[in-house]
Design a protein around this motif. Structure first.
Motif, PDB file in Angstrom:
ATOM      1  N   VAL A 203       1.507  -1.082  -0.075  1.00 32.17           N
ATOM      2  CA  VAL A 203       0.252   0.040  -0.541  1.00 32.17           C
ATOM      3  C   VAL A 203       0.462   1.431  -0.421  1.00 32.17           C
ATOM      4  CG1 VAL A 203      -1.932   0.678   0.959  1.00 32.17           C
ATOM      5  CG2 VAL A 203      -1.859  -1.276   0.848  1.00 32.17           C
ATOM      6  N   ALA A 204       1.908   1.584   0.977  1.00 29.38           N
ATOM      7  CA  ALA A 204       2.488   2.307   0.547  1.00 29.38           C
ATOM      8  C   ALA A 204       3.489   2.881  -0.396  1.00 29.38           C
ATOM      9  CB  ALA A 204       3.576   2.407   2.106  1.00 29.38           C
ATOM     10  N   LYS A 205       4.090   1.363  -1.318  1.00 31.33           N
ATOM     11  CA  LYS A 205       4.760   1.885  -2.246  1.00 31.33           C
ATOM     12  C   LYS A 205       3.580   2.476  -3.175  1.00 31.33           C
ATOM     13  CE  LYS A 205       7.808  -1.926  -2.753  1.00 31.33           C
ATOM     14  NZ  LYS A 205       8.354  -3.267  -3.356  1.00 31.33           N
ATOM     15  N   SER A 206       2.690   1.825  -3.365  1.00 27.79           N
ATOM     16  CA  SER A 206       1.826   2.350  -4.451  1.00 27.79           C
ATOM     17  C   SER A 206       1.236   3.743  -4.279  1.00 27.79           C
ATOM     18  CB  SER A 206       0.005   1.594  -4.994  1.00 27.79           C
ATOM     19  OG  SER A 206      -0.534   2.052  -3.465  1.00 27.79           O
ATOM     20  N   ILE A 207       1.369   4.428  -2.753  1.00 20.47           N
ATOM     21  CA  ILE A 207       1.159   6.082  -2.552  1.00 20.47           C
ATOM     22  C   ILE A 207       1.815   6.797  -2.978  1.00 20.47           C
ATOM     23  CG2 ILE A 207       0.515   7.828  -1.104  1.00 20.47           C
ATOM     24  CD1 ILE A 207      -0.323   5.034   0.969  1.00 20.47           C
ATOM     25  N   LEU A 208       3.614   5.881  -2.824  1.00 18.78           N
ATOM     26  CA  LEU A 208       4.301   6.741  -3.502  1.00 18.78           C
ATOM     27  C   LEU A 208       4.317   7.063  -4.822  1.00 18.78           C
ATOM     28  CD1 LEU A 208       6.915   4.852  -0.715  1.00 18.78           C
ATOM     29  CD2 LEU A 208       6.538   7.592  -0.585  1.00 18.78           C
ATOM     30  N   LEU A 209       4.123   5.689  -5.556  1.00 14.46           N
ATOM     31  CA  LEU A 209       4.601   5.807  -6.861  1.00 14.46           C
ATOM     32  C   LEU A 209       3.638   6.717  -7.407  1.00 14.46           C
ATOM     33  CD1 LEU A 209       4.660   1.794  -7.714  1.00 14.46           C
ATOM     34  CD2 LEU A 209       6.389   4.094  -8.346  1.00 14.46           C
ATOM     35  N   ALA A 210       2.424   7.129  -6.386  1.00 15.82           N
ATOM     36  CA  ALA A 210       0.800   7.893  -7.464  1.00 15.82           C
ATOM     37  C   ALA A 210       1.634   9.371  -6.826  1.00 15.82           C
ATOM     38  CB  ALA A 210       0.068   7.535  -6.724  1.00 15.82           C
ATOM     39  N   ASN A 211       2.007   9.564  -5.596  1.00 11.97           N
ATOM     40  CA  ASN A 211       2.794  10.945  -5.261  1.00 11.97           C
ATOM     41  C   ASN A 211       4.173  10.731  -5.507  1.00 11.97           C
ATOM     42  OD1 ASN A 211      -0.405  11.435  -4.131  1.00 11.97           O
ATOM     43  ND2 ASN A 211      -0.294   9.327  -3.713  1.00 11.97           N
ATOM     44  N   PRO A 212       4.496  11.455  -6.204  1.00 15.52           N
ATOM     45  CA  PRO A 212       6.626  11.536  -5.797  1.00 15.52           C
ATOM     46  C   PRO A 212       6.533  12.497  -5.523  1.00 15.52           C
ATOM     47  CG  PRO A 212       5.508  12.383  -8.764  1.00 15.52           C
ATOM     48  CD  PRO A 212       4.446  11.210  -8.245  1.00 15.52           C
ATOM     49  N   GLY A 213       6.179  13.850  -5.309  1.00 16.76           N
ATOM     50  CA  GLY A 213       6.238  14.709  -4.390  1.00 16.76           C
ATOM     51  C   GLY A 213       5.688  14.481  -2.559  1.00 16.76           C
ATOM     52  N   LEU A 214       5.297  13.695  -2.218  1.00 17.74           N
ATOM     53  CA  LEU A 214       4.637  12.813  -0.649  1.00 17.74           C
ATOM     54  C   LEU A 214       5.637  13.330   0.569  1.00 17.74           C
ATOM     55  CD1 LEU A 214       1.957  11.699  -0.121  1.00 17.74           C
ATOM     56  CD2 LEU A 214       3.439   9.717   0.202  1.00 17.74           C
ATOM     57  N   LYS A 215       5.514  14.418   1.501  1.00 14.91           N
ATOM     58  CA  LYS A 215       6.383  14.576   2.640  1.00 14.91           C
ATOM     59  C   LYS A 215       6.518  13.735   3.785  1.00 14.91           C
ATOM     60  CE  LYS A 215       7.580  19.422   1.605  1.00 14.91           C
ATOM     61  NZ  LYS A 215       7.484  20.662   2.348  1.00 14.91           N
ATOM     62  N   GLY A 216       5.418  12.869   3.795  1.00 17.73           N
ATOM     63  CA  GLY A 216       4.859  12.510   4.916  1.00 17.73           C
ATOM     64  C   GLY A 216       3.563  11.225   5.169  1.00 17.73           C
ATOM     65  N   ILE A 217       4.057  10.654   5.922  1.00 16.24           N
ATOM     66  CA  ILE A 217       2.896   9.203   5.955  1.00 16.24           C
ATOM     67  C   ILE A 217       2.713   8.732   7.414  1.00 16.24           C
ATOM     68  CG2 ILE A 217       2.539   7.133   5.341  1.00 16.24           C
ATOM     69  CD1 ILE A 217       3.652   6.702   3.051  1.00 16.24           C
ATOM     70  N   PHE A 218       1.173   9.242   7.694  1.00 16.16           N
ATOM     71  CA  PHE A 218       1.418   8.482   8.547  1.00 16.16           C
ATOM     72  C   PHE A 218       0.618   6.629   8.557  1.00 16.16           C
ATOM     73  CE2 PHE A 218      -2.870   8.544  11.973  1.00 16.16           C
ATOM     74  CZ  PHE A 218      -2.033   7.750  13.380  1.00 16.16           C
ATOM     75  N   ALA A 219       1.322   6.766  10.278  1.00 16.52           N
ATOM     76  CA  ALA A 219       0.747   4.574   9.545  1.00 16.52           C
ATOM     77  C   ALA A 219       0.096   4.437  11.347  1.00 16.52           C
ATOM     78  CB  ALA A 219       1.454   4.285   9.788  1.00 16.52           C
ATOM     79  N   THR A 220      -1.475   4.727  10.969  1.00 18.79           N
ATOM     80  CA  THR A 220      -2.346   3.889  12.380  1.00 18.79           C
ATOM     81  C   THR A 220      -2.051   2.530  13.177  1.00 18.79           C
ATOM     82  OG1 THR A 220      -3.947   2.865  11.554  1.00 18.79           O
ATOM     83  CG2 THR A 220      -3.880   4.655  10.819  1.00 18.79           C
ATOM     84  N   ASN A 221      -1.468   1.648  13.512  1.00 17.78           N
ATOM     85  CA  ASN A 221      -0.638   0.836  13.836  1.00 17.78           C
ATOM     86  C   ASN A 221       0.764   0.174  13.882  1.00 17.78           C
ATOM     87  OD1 ASN A 221      -0.793  -1.202  12.497  1.00 17.78           O
ATOM     88  ND2 ASN A 221      -2.699  -2.533  13.992  1.00 17.78           N
ATOM     89  N   GLU A 222       0.792  -0.948  14.807  1.00 18.33           N
ATOM     90  CA  GLU A 222       2.437  -1.525  14.915  1.00 18.33           C
ATOM     91  C   GLU A 222       2.490  -1.866  13.224  1.00 18.33           C
ATOM     92  OE1 GLU A 222       4.623  -4.979  15.984  1.00 18.33           O
ATOM     93  OE2 GLU A 222       2.834  -4.506  17.196  1.00 18.33           O
ATOM     94  N   GLY A 223       1.518  -2.991  13.072  1.00 19.99           N
ATOM     95  CA  GLY A 223       1.800  -3.878  11.228  1.00 19.99           C
ATOM     96  C   GLY A 223       1.744  -2.403  10.645  1.00 19.99           C
TER      97      GLY A 223
END
Length: 314
Positions: A203-223
């Motif tokens: 999921v993270a990789k797909s978000i990064l591919l779609a958003n080359p200028g992304l600055k941050g990601i919030f992940a909501t639990n340990e996994g």
């Protein structure tokens, strides 16, 4: 040697001590806690808090849970067995709140106060719920994210689900805070990885591919956090990651600088307040519907602080 009268007096005094001790033992309240699991370090921390409260309030506390958090039937059996022992009150962290409702009603009919802990029960019967204020904690995560990306730019959320109370509250707490306080930050994607490391990585990789200028990601639990960290590392991107919860991999990623920092809950406090609330309920004291057990922000600067270390787990 003692004369006969002194000997009788000694026997009477000894009997009084024994009878008094037995009466005290009989009067000691019994409060079992049935958790979602048992082997995970999070639950061991909850157990330690409950046991400490048991000592402080002179309550006999037991703590148990199934081997896996998928074992709903076994948890229901444990709840039934605990209620059959006629406890003074009971603590319960439901794996399936619907499946538990008949037993929760049975407890209510028997005038056994039910204290929900960690995740709450889908019912008005519990006298209170000892849990983290997940919305407030996620708002702190949003503040930290904003600070670390210079209060502008695109960010994303990788959540563990969109159905549980924790999943919804952590997602919305973060997003609502960004919208309310940081007009130059845009949440461009919210995706769900089921709290699974591998799925969250993809999921993270797909978000990064779609958003080359992304600055941050919030992940909501340990996994989610571990998966996002792995995805960012695999893609060789420089992105600020804010996590949630603890665990060895997440702690290592924080120490290594891959994850900027995370929110940790207070599992010891959850256990302690559950037992404390049970004692108050037995006495007929009024309780709020939610007992906020607190949370902390931690990063590599304070991860060894004793107060923080006490609520982290592997």
């Amino acid at each position: 040697m003692l004369n006969r009268k002194a000997w009788i007096n000694t026997l009477v005094a000894a009997a009084s001590v024994l009878i008094g001790g037995a009466a005290m033992a009989q009067q000691q309240l019994y409060v079992p806690l049935v958790s979602k699991g048992f082997q995970h370090q999070f639950w061991q921390a909850v157990k330690s808090g409950a046991e400490q409260a048991g000592k402080d309030f002179n309550v006999r506390v037991t703590f148990e849970g199934p081997e896996s958090e998928a074992m709903v039937d076994k948890q229901i059996d444990m709840l039934a067995a605990a209620l059959a022992k006629k406890p003074a009150a009971i603590g319960f962290a439901a794996l399936d709140s619907q499946a538990a409702i008949p037993l929760i009603r049975k407890a209510q009919a028997a005038k056994v106060p039910v204290v929900a802990f960690d995740s709450g029960v889908d019912s008005d019967i519990p006298v209170t719920t000892a849990t983290t204020d997940n919305r407030a904690a996620a708002a702190v995560a949003a503040d930290k994210m904003a600070e670390l990306i210079g209060k502008s730019g695109d960010v994303a959320v990788v959540a563990h689900d969109q159905t549980s109370r924790t999943g919804v509250d952590r997602r919305d707490g973060f997003v609502d805070r960004i919208k309310a306080a940081y007009p130059n930050i845009k949440v461009v994607s919210i995706q769900y990885g089921a709290g699974d490391h591998l799925k969250s990585t993809e999921v993270a990789k797909s978000i990064l591919l779609a958003n080359p200028g992304l600055k941050g990601i919030f992940a909501t639990n340990e996994g989610s956090a571990v998966g996002v960290a792995n995805g960012v590392t695999e893609m060789k991107r420089k992105v600020v990651i804010i996590g949630y919860d603890s665990g060895k991999q997440q702690k290592d990623a924080i120490r290594n600088g891959v994850i900027a920092g995370s929110i940790t809950q207070n599992p010891v406090g959850i256990g302690y307040k559950t037992v404390e609330a049970a004692v108050k309920a037995i006495k007929g004291e009024k309780l709020p519907k939610v007992l906020d057990t607190g949370f902390y922000w931690y990063d590599k600067t304070n991860i060894t602080d004793p107060k923080i270390a006490a609520v982290l787990y592997d």
